[in-house]
Write a protein that holds these residues in place. Structure first.
Motif, PDB file in Angstrom:
ATOM      1  N   THR A 163       0.842  -1.197   0.000  1.00  0.00           N
ATOM      2  CA  THR A 163       0.000   0.000   0.000  1.00  0.00           C
ATOM      3  C   THR A 163       0.874   1.242   0.000  1.00  0.00           C
ATOM      4  OG1 THR A 163      -0.056   0.118   2.397  1.00  0.00           O
ATOM      5  CG2 THR A 163      -1.835  -1.109   1.332  1.00  0.00           C
ATOM      6  N   MET A 166      -0.402   8.228  -0.799  1.00  0.00           N
ATOM      7  CA  MET A 166       0.318   9.201  -1.630  1.00  0.00           C
ATOM      8  C   MET A 166       0.252  10.603  -1.064  1.00  0.00           C
ATOM      9  SD  MET A 166      -0.238   7.753  -5.401  1.00  0.00           S
ATOM     10  CE  MET A 166      -1.924   7.318  -5.157  1.00  0.00           C
ATOM     11  N   TYR A 191       0.694  14.602 -12.389  1.00  0.00           N
ATOM     12  CA  TYR A 191       0.274  13.561 -11.457  1.00  0.00           C
ATOM     13  C   TYR A 191       0.472  14.025 -10.007  1.00  0.00           C
ATOM     14  CZ  TYR A 191      -0.619   9.253  -9.118  1.00  0.00           C
ATOM     15  OH  TYR A 191      -1.175   8.324  -8.264  1.00  0.00           O
ATOM     16  N   HIS A 235      -5.416   9.512 -13.899  1.00  0.00           N
ATOM     17  CA  HIS A 235      -5.880   8.163 -13.560  1.00  0.00           C
ATOM     18  C   HIS A 235      -5.218   7.105 -14.443  1.00  0.00           C
ATOM     19  CE1 HIS A 235      -8.895  10.040 -11.018  1.00  0.00           C
ATOM     20  NE2 HIS A 235      -9.116   8.838 -10.524  1.00  0.00           N
ATOM     21  N   GLU A 238      -1.674   6.610 -13.380  1.00  0.00           N
ATOM     22  CA  GLU A 238      -1.603   5.853 -12.125  1.00  0.00           C
ATOM     23  C   GLU A 238      -1.797   4.350 -12.371  1.00  0.00           C
ATOM     24  OE1 GLU A 238      -3.434   7.459  -8.453  1.00  0.00           O
ATOM     25  OE2 GLU A 238      -4.549   5.580  -8.446  1.00  0.00           O
ATOM     26  N   ARG A 239      -2.787   4.021 -13.213  1.00  0.00           N
ATOM     27  CA  ARG A 239      -3.030   2.601 -13.518  1.00  0.00           C
ATOM     28  C   ARG A 239      -1.795   1.961 -14.141  1.00  0.00           C
ATOM     29  NH1 ARG A 239      -8.051   4.387 -15.068  1.00  0.00           N
ATOM     30  NH2 ARG A 239      -7.504   4.462 -17.277  1.00  0.00           N
ATOM     31  N   HIS A 241       1.388   2.895 -13.885  1.00  0.00           N
ATOM     32  CA  HIS A 241       2.663   2.992 -13.168  1.00  0.00           C
ATOM     33  C   HIS A 241       2.598   2.639 -11.693  1.00  0.00           C
ATOM     34  CE1 HIS A 241       3.122   5.473 -16.787  1.00  0.00           C
ATOM     35  NE2 HIS A 241       4.360   5.046 -16.769  1.00  0.00           N
ATOM     36  N   GLN A 242       1.429   2.158 -11.278  1.00  0.00           N
ATOM     37  CA  GLN A 242       1.225   1.795  -9.870  1.00  0.00           C
ATOM     38  C   GLN A 242       2.364   0.936  -9.308  1.00  0.00           C
ATOM     39  OE1 GLN A 242      -2.612   0.040  -9.541  1.00  0.00           O
ATOM     40  NE2 GLN A 242      -3.237   1.575  -8.060  1.00  0.00           N
ATOM     41  N   HIS A 243       2.736  -0.104 -10.082  1.00  0.00           N
ATOM     42  CA  HIS A 243       3.744  -1.053  -9.599  1.00  0.00           C
ATOM     43  C   HIS A 243       5.056  -0.349  -9.298  1.00  0.00           C
ATOM     44  CE1 HIS A 243       4.102  -0.694 -13.926  1.00  0.00           C
ATOM     45  NE2 HIS A 243       5.356  -1.079 -13.829  1.00  0.00           N
ATOM     46  N   LEU A 245       5.343   2.965  -8.469  1.00  0.00           N
ATOM     47  CA  LEU A 245       5.179   3.826  -7.290  1.00  0.00           C
ATOM     48  C   LEU A 245       5.291   3.020  -6.000  1.00  0.00           C
ATOM     49  CD1 LEU A 245       2.196   6.140  -8.321  1.00  0.00           C
ATOM     50  CD2 LEU A 245       4.623   6.720  -8.206  1.00  0.00           C
ATOM     51  N   LEU A 246       4.851   1.757  -6.073  1.00  0.00           N
ATOM     52  CA  LEU A 246       4.866   0.927  -4.869  1.00  0.00           C
ATOM     53  C   LEU A 246       6.262   0.414  -4.502  1.00  0.00           C
ATOM     54  CD1 LEU A 246       1.545  -1.017  -5.405  1.00  0.00           C
ATOM     55  CD2 LEU A 246       2.067   0.503  -3.495  1.00  0.00           C
TER      56      LEU A 246
END
Ligand SMILES: [Zn+2]
Length: 248
Positions: A163, A166, A191, A235, A238-239, A241-243, A245-246
């Motif tokens: 999780t 942000m 972003y 949005h 984010e979809r 590049h989520q991996h 950012l985590l």
């Protein structure tokens, strides 16, 4: 830190009595049976802080509240449920009056003045982003501090996380905090601006009660989110590049 010790701990009487008084007020205002955790402190940097979690309110209060009048306890009860302006003003006045009676300390009594803002990251300047959004969307009406969150010290290695928070907005401190994982050259400015915009909306909309429940993202909030120019773009980014950012 032990979180789940089932052993009952004897509570100092004063805290217990305050908890009982406060619970009565909250119980009268609020139908859901939320637990109330009170910690009394002598820490002047935190006269009052409330963490509102599902089914639980966590309070850290300065000892001065033990001697609070029924009127102040009632205001505290309202404030715990929802940081509305009138209750907040009553508490501010009480804290100011009592603080003046405490022995003077070198550092300021006000927690907000002790917050160190670090808006200027290596790649993104949060203050510049905030100012642009404030002028462009809010007519300059948002009054908040903004800072990058701190990286864990001595930890430069990136690790996968499940999780990520942000951004956050603290009502008490009027402070927007943005996660340092967003301060990268490959995170587009729009972003970062989108995350800042969301937190600014929290100040504008507060936490209204809808159908007896506090609502962090009421319909009016969600509608205004859609006014953000790069709403779809942010949005999509984010979809995709989520991996990444985590990894922080
Ligand atoms: Zn939010």
């Amino acid at each position: 830190m032990s979180m789940s010790s089932p052993k009952p701990v004897a509570k100092p009487r004063a805290a217990e009595r305050l908890q009982r008084r406060l619970s009565q007020h909250i119980g009268a205002l609020c139908s859901d049976a939320a637990t109330l955790d009170i910690r009394l402190t002598n820490n002047r940097s935190t006269m009052l802080s409330v963490r509102r979690e599902p089914g639980r309110y966590r309070l850290r209060l300065h000892h001065m509240f033990v001697a609070a009048s029924p009127q102040v306890v009632a205001a505290l009860g309202r404030y715990v449920i929802h940081p509305e302006a009138e209750a907040s003003a009553t508490l501010d006045a009480f804290i100011a009056e009592r603080s003046a009676q405490l022995q003077p300390v070198r550092e300021s009594l006000r927690r907000s003045t002790r917050i160190i803002e670090r808006p200027c990251g290596q790649h993104h300047d949060l203050r510049a982003i905030f100012d642009e959004l404030n002028a462009g969307y809010f007519g300059g009406a948002i009054d908040a501090k903004i800072t990058w969150g701190r990286r864990k010290r001595g930890d430069d290695e990136l690790r996968p996380h499940k999780t990520l928070t942000m951004g956050s907005y603290s009502v008490e401190d009027r402070l927007i905090r943005i996660h340092p994982t967003l301060d990268r050259p490959d995170v587009p400015r729009y972003y970062v601006a989108w995350i800042v915009y969301h937190e600014m909306l929290h100040q504008k909309h507060g936490i209204p009660e809808l159908g007896g429940r506090r609502c962090y993202h009421p319909p009016s909030f969600l509608a205004e989110e859609r006014l953000f120019d790069e709403y779809e773009l942010a949005h999509r980014w984010e979809r995709q590049h989520q991996h990444r950012l985590l990894m922080y």
